[in-house]
Design a protein around this motif. Structure first.
Motif, PDB file in Angstrom:
ATOM      1  N   PRO A 118     141.633  49.112  60.182  1.00  0.00           N
ATOM      2  CA  PRO A 118     140.893  49.896  58.891  1.00  0.00           C
ATOM      3  C   PRO A 118     140.609  48.732  58.000  1.00  0.00           C
ATOM      4  CG  PRO A 118     142.812  50.901  59.558  1.00  0.00           C
ATOM      5  CD  PRO A 118     143.008  49.961  60.348  1.00  0.00           C
ATOM      6  N   ALA A 119     141.298  47.754  57.418  1.00  0.00           N
ATOM      7  CA  ALA A 119     140.977  46.882  56.222  1.00  0.00           C
ATOM      8  C   ALA A 119     139.519  46.178  56.777  1.00  0.00           C
ATOM      9  CB  ALA A 119     141.944  45.874  56.267  1.00  0.00           C
ATOM     10  N   ALA A 120     139.267  45.835  57.964  1.00  0.00           N
ATOM     11  CA  ALA A 120     138.074  45.114  58.254  1.00  0.00           C
ATOM     12  C   ALA A 120     136.904  46.315  58.343  1.00  0.00           C
ATOM     13  CB  ALA A 120     138.247  44.546  59.860  1.00  0.00           C
ATOM     14  N   ALA A 121     137.261  47.511  58.921  1.00  0.00           N
ATOM     15  CA  ALA A 121     136.017  48.421  58.863  1.00  0.00           C
ATOM     16  C   ALA A 121     135.576  48.812  57.244  1.00  0.00           C
ATOM     17  CB  ALA A 121     136.532  49.700  59.298  1.00  0.00           C
ATOM     18  N   GLU A 122     136.757  48.567  56.453  1.00  0.00           N
ATOM     19  CA  GLU A 122     136.348  48.999  54.887  1.00  0.00           C
ATOM     20  C   GLU A 122     135.611  47.777  54.479  1.00  0.00           C
ATOM     21  OE1 GLU A 122     136.263  50.352  50.985  1.00  0.00           O
ATOM     22  OE2 GLU A 122     136.604  51.413  53.045  1.00  0.00           O
ATOM     23  N   ILE A 123     135.924  46.445  54.856  1.00  0.00           N
ATOM     24  CA  ILE A 123     135.127  45.254  54.221  1.00  0.00           C
ATOM     25  C   ILE A 123     133.649  45.603  54.906  1.00  0.00           C
ATOM     26  CG2 ILE A 123     134.833  42.889  54.921  1.00  0.00           C
ATOM     27  CD1 ILE A 123     137.904  42.590  54.793  1.00  0.00           C
ATOM     28  N   ALA A 124     133.578  46.011  56.214  1.00  0.00           N
ATOM     29  CA  ALA A 124     132.148  46.069  56.586  1.00  0.00           C
ATOM     30  C   ALA A 124     131.353  47.347  55.909  1.00  0.00           C
ATOM     31  CB  ALA A 124     132.253  46.582  58.188  1.00  0.00           C
ATOM     32  N   ARG A 125     132.043  48.127  55.404  1.00  0.00           N
ATOM     33  CA  ARG A 125     131.451  49.205  54.557  1.00  0.00           C
ATOM     34  C   ARG A 125     130.832  48.695  53.237  1.00  0.00           C
ATOM     35  NH1 ARG A 125     132.118  51.706  50.161  1.00  0.00           N
ATOM     36  NH2 ARG A 125     134.166  51.188  49.899  1.00  0.00           N
ATOM     37  N   LYS A 126     131.846  47.918  52.613  1.00  0.00           N
ATOM     38  CA  LYS A 126     131.594  47.165  51.429  1.00  0.00           C
ATOM     39  C   LYS A 126     130.573  46.007  51.635  1.00  0.00           C
ATOM     40  CE  LYS A 126     135.761  47.891  49.297  1.00  0.00           C
ATOM     41  NZ  LYS A 126     137.282  47.194  48.712  1.00  0.00           N
ATOM     42  N   VAL A 127     130.434  45.179  52.637  1.00  0.00           N
ATOM     43  CA  VAL A 127     129.341  44.213  52.874  1.00  0.00           C
ATOM     44  C   VAL A 127     128.194  44.964  53.068  1.00  0.00           C
ATOM     45  CG1 VAL A 127     128.605  42.694  54.546  1.00  0.00           C
ATOM     46  CG2 VAL A 127     131.101  42.677  53.740  1.00  0.00           C
ATOM     47  N   PHE A 128     128.012  46.114  53.873  1.00  0.00           N
ATOM     48  CA  PHE A 128     126.665  46.663  53.897  1.00  0.00           C
ATOM     49  C   PHE A 128     126.123  47.107  52.531  1.00  0.00           C
ATOM     50  CE2 PHE A 128     127.491  47.638  58.848  1.00  0.00           C
ATOM     51  CZ  PHE A 128     126.695  46.803  59.247  1.00  0.00           C
ATOM     52  N   THR A 129     127.100  47.798  52.017  1.00  0.00           N
ATOM     53  CA  THR A 129     126.508  48.349  50.745  1.00  0.00           C
ATOM     54  C   THR A 129     126.366  47.079  49.691  1.00  0.00           C
ATOM     55  OG1 THR A 129     128.287  50.248  50.794  1.00  0.00           O
ATOM     56  CG2 THR A 129     127.605  49.432  48.485  1.00  0.00           C
ATOM     57  N   GLY A 130     126.938  46.043  49.854  1.00  0.00           N
ATOM     58  CA  GLY A 130     126.677  44.891  49.003  1.00  0.00           C
ATOM     59  C   GLY A 130     125.272  44.244  49.220  1.00  0.00           C
ATOM     60  N   TRP A 131     124.864  44.147  50.838  1.00  0.00           N
ATOM     61  CA  TRP A 131     123.709  43.851  51.259  1.00  0.00           C
ATOM     62  C   TRP A 131     122.656  44.567  50.449  1.00  0.00           C
ATOM     63  CZ3 TRP A 131     124.794  43.317  57.019  1.00  0.00           C
ATOM     64  CH2 TRP A 131     125.688  41.882  57.325  1.00  0.00           C
ATOM     65  N   GLN A 132     122.723  46.171  50.742  1.00  0.00           N
ATOM     66  CA  GLN A 132     121.887  46.994  49.982  1.00  0.00           C
ATOM     67  C   GLN A 132     121.592  46.922  48.425  1.00  0.00           C
ATOM     68  OE1 GLN A 132     123.985  50.274  52.407  1.00  0.00           O
ATOM     69  NE2 GLN A 132     121.995  51.163  51.496  1.00  0.00           N
ATOM     70  N   GLU A 133     122.764  46.517  47.844  1.00  0.00           N
ATOM     71  CA  GLU A 133     122.784  46.269  46.370  1.00  0.00           C
ATOM     72  C   GLU A 133     121.919  44.851  46.163  1.00  0.00           C
ATOM     73  OE1 GLU A 133     126.697  46.682  45.196  1.00  0.00           O
ATOM     74  OE2 GLU A 133     126.772  48.584  45.333  1.00  0.00           O
ATOM     75  N   GLN A 134     122.133  43.766  46.866  1.00  0.00           N
ATOM     76  CA  GLN A 134     121.731  42.622  46.810  1.00  0.00           C
ATOM     77  C   GLN A 134     120.198  42.528  46.904  1.00  0.00           C
ATOM     78  OE1 GLN A 134     123.627  39.653  48.989  1.00  0.00           O
ATOM     79  NE2 GLN A 134     122.680  37.920  47.994  1.00  0.00           N
ATOM     80  N   TYR A 135     119.689  43.363  47.995  1.00  0.00           N
ATOM     81  CA  TYR A 135     118.152  43.525  48.468  1.00  0.00           C
ATOM     82  C   TYR A 135     117.547  44.296  47.143  1.00  0.00           C
ATOM     83  CZ  TYR A 135     114.319  42.653  51.043  1.00  0.00           C
ATOM     84  OH  TYR A 135     113.139  42.160  51.676  1.00  0.00           O
ATOM     85  N   ARG A 136     118.242  45.232  46.889  1.00  0.00           N
ATOM     86  CA  ARG A 136     117.786  46.047  45.678  1.00  0.00           C
ATOM     87  C   ARG A 136     117.457  45.162  44.590  1.00  0.00           C
ATOM     88  NH1 ARG A 136     122.188  49.129  43.019  1.00  0.00           N
ATOM     89  NH2 ARG A 136     122.463  46.777  42.145  1.00  0.00           N
ATOM     90  N   ASP A 137     118.337  44.463  44.168  1.00  0.00           N
ATOM     91  CA  ASP A 137     118.041  43.593  43.082  1.00  0.00           C
ATOM     92  C   ASP A 137     117.119  42.607  43.031  1.00  0.00           C
ATOM     93  OD1 ASP A 137     120.492  45.051  41.946  1.00  0.00           O
ATOM     94  OD2 ASP A 137     122.062  43.486  42.111  1.00  0.00           O
TER      95      ASP A 137
END
Length: 187
Positions: A118-137
């Motif tokens: 579960p901890a790694a799956a949560e990191i994956a969720r956060k990383v995908f969200t982070g990539w979206q935010e980074q590309y958005r910026d």
């Protein structure tokens, strides 16, 4: 870099990333990582006292950081098309070199790792969200409205990740090439 210049920890993390990309979360084992990395068994418990879960979690974090590097530069913001071109070249090279067996380790964690780690799956969720935010910026920094940048960033991450999956299934870079061409024109 020669194997003796890379720490056992780094070799194990790199092997975990590789195995996640090829075998998924269920197929990434301590024994597999040790065999692939050549690290001594005692290294696992020294560097990853939490065992397999801690190792895979570290691999997820490193994967996220490596992919995020495509979206930044020491010289300031990269152009969105330039970032996309670098990302496409990375995936194209990895797909071909790996005979279309390697995909995104974070997709593997999202698809089959949530129940196991579960901890790694949560990191994956956060990383995908982070990539979206980074590309958005990045898009916003190049004159795209904030609202449009949000949707284009989601489209970009989803399309590239989907294209990698299709490329693996079709054993061809054509899906990736098509998606990159369309995204490039859109940007």
């Amino acid at each position: 870099m020669p194997r003796d210049k890379v720490s056992s920890r780094e070799r194990m993390v790199n092997s975990a990333i590789k195995l996640l990309a090829i075998r998924g979360a269920a197929g990434t084992t301590i024994d597999g990582v040790l065999a692939d990395s050549g690290a001594p068994r005692g290294s696992v418990y020294h560097h990853f006292p939490g065992g397999r879960e801690e190792l895979i979690t570290a691999a997820a974090l490193v994967t996220g950081e490596r992919m995020s590097a495509f979206l930044r530069s020491d010289d300031g913001p990269v152009h969105p098309r330039e970032a996309l071109a670098h990302l496409a070249e990375f995936w194209r090279s990895l797909l071909i070199a790996g005979d279309y067996r390697s995909g995104c380790p974070l997709v593997a964690l999202t698809v089959d790792g949530g129940d196991q780690i579960p901890a790694a799956a949560e990191i994956a969720r956060k990383v995908f969200t982070g990539w979206q935010e980074q590309y958005r910026d990045l898009l916003a920094a190049h004159g795209i409205s904030q609202q449009r940048a949000v949707t284009l960033a989601t489209l970009t991450v989803a399309a590239v990740e989907g294209a990698v999956i299709l490329a693996r299934a079709q054993r061809s870079t054509a899906p990736l090439d098509d998606v990159i061409a369309e995204l490039t024109a859109l940007l």
